[in-house]
Write a protein that holds these residues in place. Structure first.
Motif, PDB file in Angstrom:
ATOM      1  N   PRO A  34      -8.683  26.534  26.738  1.00  0.00           N
ATOM      2  CA  PRO A  34      -7.968  27.347  27.652  1.00  0.00           C
ATOM      3  C   PRO A  34      -8.467  27.563  28.644  1.00  0.00           C
ATOM      4  O   PRO A  34      -9.814  27.531  29.094  1.00  0.00           O
ATOM      5  N   GLU A  35      -7.659  27.958  29.857  1.00  0.00           N
ATOM      6  CA  GLU A  35      -8.083  28.325  31.150  1.00  0.00           C
ATOM      7  C   GLU A  35      -9.111  29.496  31.258  1.00  0.00           C
ATOM      8  O   GLU A  35      -8.949  30.327  30.192  1.00  0.00           O
ATOM      9  N   ARG A  39      -0.741  37.563  35.576  1.00  0.00           N
ATOM     10  CA  ARG A  39      -1.726  36.799  36.455  1.00  0.00           C
ATOM     11  C   ARG A  39      -1.097  35.619  37.073  1.00  0.00           C
ATOM     12  O   ARG A  39      -1.146  35.356  38.139  1.00  0.00           O
ATOM     13  N   GLU A  40       0.055  34.899  36.278  1.00  0.00           N
ATOM     14  CA  GLU A  40       0.685  33.823  36.844  1.00  0.00           C
ATOM     15  C   GLU A  40       1.684  34.429  38.130  1.00  0.00           C
ATOM     16  O   GLU A  40       1.647  33.748  39.282  1.00  0.00           O
ATOM     17  N   ARG A  85      -0.922  37.425  30.781  1.00  0.00           N
ATOM     18  CA  ARG A  85      -0.845  35.800  31.408  1.00  0.00           C
ATOM     19  C   ARG A  85       0.409  35.844  32.409  1.00  0.00           C
ATOM     20  O   ARG A  85       0.151  35.372  33.593  1.00  0.00           O
ATOM     21  N   ASP A 142      -8.132  36.892  29.101  1.00  0.00           N
ATOM     22  CA  ASP A 142      -7.125  37.720  28.484  1.00  0.00           C
ATOM     23  C   ASP A 142      -7.207  37.616  26.904  1.00  0.00           C
ATOM     24  O   ASP A 142      -6.993  38.515  26.165  1.00  0.00           O
ATOM     25  N   THR A 143      -7.606  36.463  26.270  1.00  0.00           N
ATOM     26  CA  THR A 143      -7.874  36.521  24.828  1.00  0.00           C
ATOM     27  C   THR A 143      -8.623  37.377  24.285  1.00  0.00           C
ATOM     28  O   THR A 143      -8.672  37.848  23.547  1.00  0.00           O
ATOM     29  N   GLN A 189       0.603  38.172  26.164  1.00  0.00           N
ATOM     30  CA  GLN A 189       1.603  37.468  26.955  1.00  0.00           C
ATOM     31  C   GLN A 189       1.956  38.178  28.347  1.00  0.00           C
ATOM     32  O   GLN A 189       1.987  37.492  29.305  1.00  0.00           O
ATOM     33  N   ASP A 234      -9.015  32.267  33.128  1.00  0.00           N
ATOM     34  CA  ASP A 234      -8.426  33.361  32.761  1.00  0.00           C
ATOM     35  C   ASP A 234      -7.721  33.717  31.340  1.00  0.00           C
ATOM     36  O   ASP A 234      -7.625  34.909  30.787  1.00  0.00           O
ATOM     37  N   ASP A 235      -7.034  32.700  30.857  1.00  0.00           N
ATOM     38  CA  ASP A 235      -6.575  32.811  29.610  1.00  0.00           C
ATOM     39  C   ASP A 235      -7.426  33.175  28.647  1.00  0.00           C
ATOM     40  O   ASP A 235      -7.369  33.844  27.672  1.00  0.00           O
TER      41      ASP A 235
END
Length: 330
Positions: free
Chosen positions: A4-5, A110-111, A107, A11-12, A104, A7-8
């Protein structure tokens, strides 16, 4: 298969922490309820363990049945333990399902912030360049000179905000093989860059460094954090006061302290100054604002993602001290 990126991944971790918190709360509440029911049932069984009916002969045609009290208590305990385990499993599943939309949403947020920031950077840079061009074409005696200076200041403020938003959206955890950064050099560079601003406001900016202190944090990010803290201290300091910056090594951590002589944090809990767009009451005779924008929130995000912590060490009418603590490189 790629991971995962950054940031992901962050977040996870945040979602998993939320799941654990919700699961723990539901499990504790369920356990207390089950224990209360089992305890009440046990009291009833013990109280009725020698019923008066045992001393009386049964009525003609009727039969009395008696159950071993120990067996009843053991059955209650087993049922209670089973109910606790069942509640823990169910609460885990419910918490995971309930918190999933949070990941979700994080994410998507952030996007959106990253996309909006990227789209705004170019037109703002062009606007700033055109303002500079106008400044060069107008002399000091031009009536529009002061207005252009104010426009340039405003454009730079907008660019800084967009950069902060972009950095907050894109920042990731420290790479394990990243080159160490000398915290003393990064802090010195950040403080030196702000001396002009401090001099303009009549504020003394002091710096004390123990010596080289290596941390696993990019120099740009560390300078950004120190700049935000010192700039915040200047904004909340009155002319003639002093802002003191220190770099200390304490065991396996480097402590960066920024202390001002303002009136302290007022109108808000000290820990909340790291929330985005938190606002406190303006310090009397101090700088231009009583808010913290996203600067301090970004500082906390950067420091935490690199294994450290940011906190308000103290605040009173004599001033406020912020502390960044980062692990040293072994």
């Amino acid at each position: 298969m790629t991971g995962p990126e950054p940031d992901d991944a962050g977040d996870t971790r945040a979602v998993r922490r939320a799941v654990r918190v919700v699961n723990r709360q539901i499990t504790v509440a369920s356990c207390l309820l089950v224990v209360a029911i089992v305890a009440a049932s046990a009291l009833v069984v013990v109280h009725q363990s020698r019923p008066s009916e045992m001393l009386e002969p049964p009525d003609p045609g009727s039969h009395n049945f008696y159950v071993d009290t120990d067996l009843v208590l053991l059955a209650l305990v087993v049922i209670g333990l089973g109910a606790i385990v069942f509640a823990a499993v169910i609460s885990r599943l419910i918490a995971a399902r309930a918190v999933r939309p949070l990941g979700q949403a994080l994410r998507m947020q952030r996007e959106f912030v990253a996309d909006a920031s990227h789209e705004l950077r170019t037109p703002l840079a062009v606007l700033d360049a055109r303002i500079q061009l106008l400044q060069h074409r107008t002399g000091p005696d031009d009536p529009a000179h002061d207005a252009l200076d104010e426009l340039r200041t405003d454009s730079r403020a907008l660019i800084d905000i967009v950069n902060d938003l972009l950095l907050a959206a894109d920042v990731g955890p420290a790479a394990p093989d990243a080159e160490p950064t000398d915290a003393a050099d990064a802090v010195t560079a950040a403080v030196d860059a702000l001396r002009v601003l401090a001099d303009e406001r009549g504020i003394a900016l002091a710096l004390a460094v123990d010596g080289p202190a290596l941390v696993r944090m990019p120099p740009t990010a560390l300078r950004r954090c120190v700049t935000a803290l010192v700039d915040n201290a200047l904004d909340h300091s009155a002319s003639g006061s002093e802002v003191d910056v220190r770099v200390l090594t304490a065991g396996r951590h480097v402590r960066i302290q920024v202390r001002d002589q303002g009136s302290g944090i007022q109108g808000i809990e000290p820990d909340r100054v790291f929330d985005r767009f938190a606002h406190s009451d303006p310090s009397p005779g101090a700088g231009r604002r009583g808010g913290f924008g996203i600067g301090l929130a970004l500082v906390r995000d950067l420091v935490v993602r690199h294994g450290g912590q940011a906190e308000v060490a103290s605040t009173s009418g004599a001033g406020t001290t912020f502390v960044l603590s980062l692990p040293t490189v072994p």
